[in-house]
Design a protein around this motif. Sequence first.
Motif, PDB file in Angstrom:
ATOM      1  N   GLY A 134       1.814  31.358  15.428  1.00 24.80           N
ATOM      2  CA  GLY A 134       3.257  31.267  15.291  1.00 24.80           C
ATOM      3  C   GLY A 134       3.896  32.091  16.388  1.00 24.80           C
ATOM      4  N   GLN A 135       5.071  31.695  16.842  1.00 24.72           N
ATOM      5  CA  GLN A 135       5.724  32.431  17.912  1.00 24.72           C
ATOM      6  C   GLN A 135       6.368  33.704  17.385  1.00 24.72           C
ATOM      7  N   GLY A 136       6.223  34.771  18.156  1.00 19.52           N
ATOM      8  CA  GLY A 136       6.794  36.052  17.755  1.00 19.52           C
ATOM      9  C   GLY A 136       7.604  36.689  18.867  1.00 19.52           C
ATOM     10  N   ILE A 137       8.058  37.892  18.629  1.00 18.70           N
ATOM     11  CA  ILE A 137       8.853  38.641  19.604  1.00 18.70           C
ATOM     12  C   ILE A 137       8.283  40.052  19.715  1.00 18.70           C
ATOM     13  N   THR A 146      14.015  45.975  14.664  1.00 20.01           N
ATOM     14  CA  THR A 146      13.127  45.422  13.639  1.00 20.01           C
ATOM     15  C   THR A 146      13.487  43.983  13.263  1.00 20.01           C
ATOM     16  N   SER A 147      14.560  43.446  13.829  1.00 22.15           N
ATOM     17  CA  SER A 147      14.962  42.078  13.486  1.00 22.15           C
ATOM     18  C   SER A 147      15.543  41.378  14.703  1.00 22.15           C
ATOM     19  N   ILE A 148      15.541  40.056  14.660  1.00 26.48           N
ATOM     20  CA  ILE A 148      16.070  39.281  15.770  1.00 26.48           C
ATOM     21  C   ILE A 148      17.571  39.467  15.899  1.00 26.48           C
ATOM     22  N   ILE A 227       8.537  38.394  12.157  1.00 32.81           N
ATOM     23  CA  ILE A 227       9.230  37.116  12.090  1.00 32.81           C
ATOM     24  C   ILE A 227       8.375  36.040  12.751  1.00 32.81           C
ATOM     25  N   ASN A 228       8.377  34.859  12.171  1.00 28.12           N
ATOM     26  CA  ASN A 228       7.721  33.700  12.777  1.00 28.12           C
ATOM     27  C   ASN A 228       8.805  32.734  13.228  1.00 28.12           C
ATOM     28  N   LEU A 229       8.885  32.479  14.515  1.00 28.36           N
ATOM     29  CA  LEU A 229       9.918  31.596  15.039  1.00 28.36           C
ATOM     30  C   LEU A 229       9.521  30.127  14.979  1.00 28.36           C
ATOM     31  N   SER A 230       8.231  29.860  14.812  1.00 31.97           N
ATOM     32  CA  SER A 230       7.781  28.464  14.872  1.00 31.97           C
ATOM     33  C   SER A 230       6.364  28.344  14.340  1.00 31.97           C
ATOM     34  N   LYS A 231       5.935  27.098  14.171  1.00 33.84           N
ATOM     35  CA  LYS A 231       4.535  26.796  13.891  1.00 33.84           C
ATOM     36  C   LYS A 231       3.873  26.460  15.221  1.00 33.84           C
ATOM     37  N   GLU A 232       2.723  27.061  15.472  1.00 30.78           N
ATOM     38  CA  GLU A 232       2.018  26.852  16.739  1.00 30.78           C
ATOM     39  C   GLU A 232       0.555  26.503  16.478  1.00 30.78           C
TER      40      GLU A 232
END
Length: 345
Positions: A134-137, A146-148, A227-232
Motif C-alpha cells: 500500500g502507498q504510504g508517506i 502524524t497525519s496527512i 495511513i494507506n493511500l492505495s492498494k498496491e
Amino acid sequence: MLKRFVIVMLLAAMMSTVGLVSLTAQDSIEVGPITQAIIDRDELICGVNASLTGFGVVNDAGEYVGFDVDFCRAIAAAILGDATKVSFRPLTGAERQAAIQGGEIDMMSRNTTWTLSRDTEWGVIYAPTTFFDGQGIGVRAESGITSIEELDGAAVCVQRGTTTELNIADAFASRGLDYEPVPGDDGPSTFQAYLDNRCDAWTTDKSGIVSYHATSPNPGEHAILDINLSKEPLGPLSPQSDPQFAEIIAWTIYGMMNAEEFGITSENVGEYLESDNPEIQRLLGIGDNASGSYLGIANDFMVTVLEQVGNYGEVYERNLGELVPERGLNALYIDGGLLYPMPFR
C-alpha cells in the motif's frame, strides 16, 4: 439387445478416444514464442529494479539479489533447469512500459502495481500477486507530523510516471488539501531529494519507504505515517503475445506458495519425492502425475525450482525478513494472509 450392446461399445470407444486425445494434447504442448525464444537463447531476460534493497539491487559482488529477482530465477529454473540462466535488465519506473512492449525483456519482476490501465494499455498478463502493498508517506520524525492533514501546503517528493504520483494527487484532492509535488526520475533520486530537504515528506509504496529508510545514513530520523493511500498489488508480468509463457510464470509462483503450505523447502524437497500424498505428488510431478507436462516443460519442474530457489516463504525470509518481519497480508491464507495458491490437479 444387440443394438444396445453396439451403442454401449461405441460410447466406450468414444470416451476412450476423448481420453487419448486429452492425454496426447497434454504431452505435446506447443510452447509459445517467448518460451521458445528463452529456450533457443538458453537464457531468460528479466526486467528488475536495481536500487531497491530487499526487492532488487546489485550487491557488492555485482550480483542481482532481492525478492523480485528471485522470481526471475525461479522462472529460469522452471524452463531451463538452471536458476542462474538469467540476464537482468535494470528498469526505472518510466522505462517499464517501453521495455515490455518493445520486446526488450521476456518478463518483468519489478515492484509493479497491477492496474486496469497497465493490464490493457501495456498489453500484459499479470502473474499472481507476490507482494500486497500500500502507498504510504515518509516524514522526518522530528517534524512531529502524524497525519496527512498536517501536510496541507507541504512539498512532497514523488516519483514521476508512476501510480504513486496519481495516488498522492487523489489523496490530497479528496481531502481538500494542497501540496507542492517535487518529482523525481526514479526511486533513489526521489528519496535523495527528500534527504536534501527539498520536500517536507516523500511518498511511494510502504515497502519502498521501509527499504530506503533502513538503508539511509540515520534510519531513526524517519517515520512512516499510519495511513494507506492505495492498494498496491505487486507482481511479475509478461506480454499478452504469449499466454503459454504467462501460465508457466503463474504456476511456478503457485507452486512456490503450495510448497510453503506443505512445508517443502530447498533443504528437504528430496525427502518428499517418496511422499504418498497425492497433492504433493502432483505438485512435484512424481510418477505418473502430470504437472509440468501441462505447461510444455519438465514434468518435475517444481523440484528444480524448489531445490535452486526455494518456496515462497524462503524467498520472503531471505530478502525481506529483516526489513518487513511481519508478513501480514503476504502470509499464507492458513496464517491469516491473502496468499491462496491454486491447486495442482
